[in-house]
Design a protein around this motif. Structure first.
Motif, PDB file in Angstrom:
ATOM      1  N   ALA A 179      15.538 106.377  40.858  1.00 30.78           N
ATOM      2  CA  ALA A 179      16.698 106.797  40.066  1.00 30.78           C
ATOM      3  C   ALA A 179      16.521 108.222  39.556  1.00 30.78           C
ATOM      4  O   ALA A 179      17.449 109.038  39.643  1.00 30.78           O
ATOM      5  N   TRP A 180      15.322 108.546  39.016  1.00 36.94           N
ATOM      6  CA  TRP A 180      15.097 109.897  38.511  1.00 36.94           C
ATOM      7  C   TRP A 180      15.082 110.915  39.650  1.00 36.94           C
ATOM      8  O   TRP A 180      15.693 111.970  39.559  1.00 36.94           O
ATOM      9  N   ARG A 181      14.383 110.611  40.729  1.00 37.86           N
ATOM     10  CA  ARG A 181      14.278 111.576  41.834  1.00 37.86           C
ATOM     11  C   ARG A 181      15.655 111.894  42.417  1.00 37.86           C
ATOM     12  O   ARG A 181      15.962 113.048  42.708  1.00 37.86           O
ATOM     13  N   GLN A 182      16.508 110.878  42.542  1.00 36.31           N
ATOM     14  CA  GLN A 182      17.857 111.106  43.071  1.00 36.31           C
ATOM     15  C   GLN A 182      18.709 111.908  42.093  1.00 36.31           C
ATOM     16  O   GLN A 182      19.419 112.831  42.496  1.00 36.31           O
ATOM     17  N   LEU A 183      18.645 111.564  40.813  1.00 36.90           N
ATOM     18  CA  LEU A 183      19.435 112.279  39.817  1.00 36.90           C
ATOM     19  C   LEU A 183      18.957 113.719  39.675  1.00 36.90           C
ATOM     20  O   LEU A 183      19.767 114.643  39.565  1.00 36.90           O
ATOM     21  N   ARG A 184      17.653 113.933  39.710  1.00 34.79           N
ATOM     22  CA  ARG A 184      17.099 115.282  39.618  1.00 34.79           C
ATOM     23  C   ARG A 184      17.651 116.158  40.743  1.00 34.79           C
ATOM     24  O   ARG A 184      18.092 117.284  40.509  1.00 34.79           O
ATOM     25  N   ALA A 185      17.651 115.632  41.958  1.00 35.51           N
ATOM     26  CA  ALA A 185      18.175 116.382  43.099  1.00 35.51           C
ATOM     27  C   ALA A 185      19.666 116.665  42.912  1.00 35.51           C
ATOM     28  O   ALA A 185      20.146 117.762  43.216  1.00 35.51           O
ATOM     29  N   GLU A 186      20.395 115.690  42.392  1.00 39.05           N
ATOM     30  CA  GLU A 186      21.831 115.862  42.154  1.00 39.05           C
ATOM     31  C   GLU A 186      22.092 116.964  41.114  1.00 39.05           C
ATOM     32  O   GLU A 186      23.003 117.778  41.289  1.00 39.05           O
ATOM     33  N   ILE A 187      21.296 116.995  40.069  1.00 43.74           N
ATOM     34  CA  ILE A 187      21.472 118.001  39.012  1.00 43.74           C
ATOM     35  C   ILE A 187      21.183 119.393  39.563  1.00 43.74           C
ATOM     36  O   ILE A 187      21.926 120.349  39.298  1.00 43.74           O
ATOM     37  N   LEU A 188      20.120 119.544  40.320  1.00 44.43           N
ATOM     38  CA  LEU A 188      19.803 120.845  40.911  1.00 44.43           C
ATOM     39  C   LEU A 188      20.930 121.305  41.836  1.00 44.43           C
ATOM     40  O   LEU A 188      21.320 122.474  41.804  1.00 44.43           O
ATOM     41  N   ARG A 189      21.476 120.388  42.627  1.00 43.66           N
ATOM     42  CA  ARG A 189      22.610 120.748  43.497  1.00 43.66           C
ATOM     43  C   ARG A 189      23.842 121.096  42.662  1.00 43.66           C
ATOM     44  O   ARG A 189      24.543 122.065  42.961  1.00 43.66           O
ATOM     45  N   ARG A 190      24.107 120.303  41.623  1.00 39.79           N
ATOM     46  CA  ARG A 190      25.265 120.556  40.752  1.00 39.79           C
ATOM     47  C   ARG A 190      25.225 121.978  40.200  1.00 39.79           C
ATOM     48  O   ARG A 190      26.235 122.667  40.151  1.00 39.79           O
TER      49      ARG A 190
END
Length: 94
Positions: free
Chosen positions: A14-25
């Motif tokens: 969950a954290w690894r996916q959200l972290r990647a999403e935030i960096l892309r955002r």
């Protein structure tokens, strides 16, 4: 380096996916200085008491993309915020 009690959270899917999403955002751009962001900062510091609360630990509204230097400065209380502003104990810009 993550504290021992937080290591399983930072290794979670969950954290690894959200972290990647935030960096892309944020288009891999540091919100403080505009350099390439490599880290995601929790606006509210994670503690053993709140790390299991997804409203805090996994809330995209409370996550910010930062470069390593700015993340270090903020977490150590040495941020270059505009004069008169600072990060309080909850990590909020005041």
């Amino acid at each position: 380096m993550a504290k021992e009690w937080a290591k399983s959270f930072y290794k979670s899917r969950a954290w690894r996916q959200l972290r990647a999403e935030i960096l892309r955002r944020d288009m891999f751009t540091c919100e403080e200085c505009g350099a390439r962001a490599t880290e995601v900062h929790h606006e509210i510091e994670l503690t053993p008491g709140n790390i299991d609360d997804p409203a805090i630990a996994l809330n995209p509204k409370l996550l910010h993309s930062l470069c390593h230097d700015c993340h270090t400065a903020i977490t150590q209380g040495n941020s270059d915020c505009a004069e008169g502003y600072f990060f309080n104990a909850d990590g909020q810009l005041t």
